[in-house]
Design an enzyme around this catalytic site. Sequence first.
Site, PDB file in Angstrom:
ATOM      1  N   GLY A  45      -4.961 -21.612   6.987  1.00  0.00           N
ATOM      2  CA  GLY A  45      -3.680 -22.304   6.975  1.00  0.00           C
ATOM      3  C   GLY A  45      -2.572 -21.489   6.333  1.00  0.00           C
ATOM      4  O   GLY A  45      -2.778 -20.879   5.280  1.00  0.00           O
ATOM      5  N   CYS A 129      -3.041 -32.527   6.132  1.00  0.00           N
ATOM      6  CA  CYS A 129      -2.327 -32.314   4.873  1.00  0.00           C
ATOM      7  C   CYS A 129      -1.703 -33.629   4.388  1.00  0.00           C
ATOM      8  O   CYS A 129      -1.195 -34.408   5.201  1.00  0.00           O
ATOM      9  CB  CYS A 129      -1.197 -31.292   5.070  1.00  0.00           C
ATOM     10  SG  CYS A 129      -1.722 -29.689   5.681  1.00  0.00           S
TER      11      CYS A 129
END
Length: 302
Positions: A45, A129
């Site tokens: 990420g 997230c």
Amino acid sequence: MKTEVTIAGVTLKNPVTTASGTFGSGMEYSEFVDLNRLGAVVTKGVANVPWPGNPTPRVAEVYGGMLNAIGLQNPGVEVFLERDIPFLKQYDTKIIVNVCGKTTEDYVEVVERLGDERAVSMLEINVSCPNVKEGAIAFGQKADALFDITREVKRHARQPIIMKLSPNVTDIGEMAKAAEAAGADALSLINTLTGMKIDIHRRKFALANKTGGMSGPAIKPVAVRMVYQAAHAVKIPVIGMGGIGTAEDAIEFILAGATAVSVGAMNFVDPCTTVKVVEGIEAYMKKYGVEDVTELIGAVEV
């Protein structure tokens, strides 16, 4: 035999990719794996600014897998563009960048920054997230929030976008449809299942974060089921992942409806797993006289 698959106009030489967060950005595994053999490298990420991640301990072994609460530690998009992209450009494999953020604006900033990088074939948007503005509920856990983030990212993205879905939902089909309706070019699933481990001797949580994402062979049946449901809910391609350690595992996902697959936690057990899966798929095709791997996509008999 033809092993190529196409996702959103991007052709991969074979359906095997790496699961984000388990393969670094390719450099870390390059002495074990010939990256040229892979359909794509999916990076760890990338955020708009450096993220320190969660406090330690943040990894714990569990039966049939592992828990992690790394917290998406990463050096940020500027370091990524300066260090990792030039390295990956050396190889004949597609580059898919996983994007993370805490607000919609965070995602958009990274997506726009990557827009001019022609070496990046696709963007995988990590909606697991926590959404800071929604009380830390993940973007991918509410259909309306998923729709909104997908639509906004799509507005700013120059590359095709893959929405990486969370399994921590009631109806994965509903989430898949929301992402498709908002303009997603493809889906990837599953991300990790939320789990917990307690050390009974110390009477403390094994992870400083208390909970973590579970991955590994134990989650594969759940992942196959969700990939099947998602693939039958939408018309866009699906990338399947969750507990893949062998070619047999990968083929199971493809038969369930996945166009491509990602190898994750098993990279930690055997860094050569990805190439072994590539070779195993080819052997399976030879054994059963499959001339084109796309013949297997969704081919499970009902």
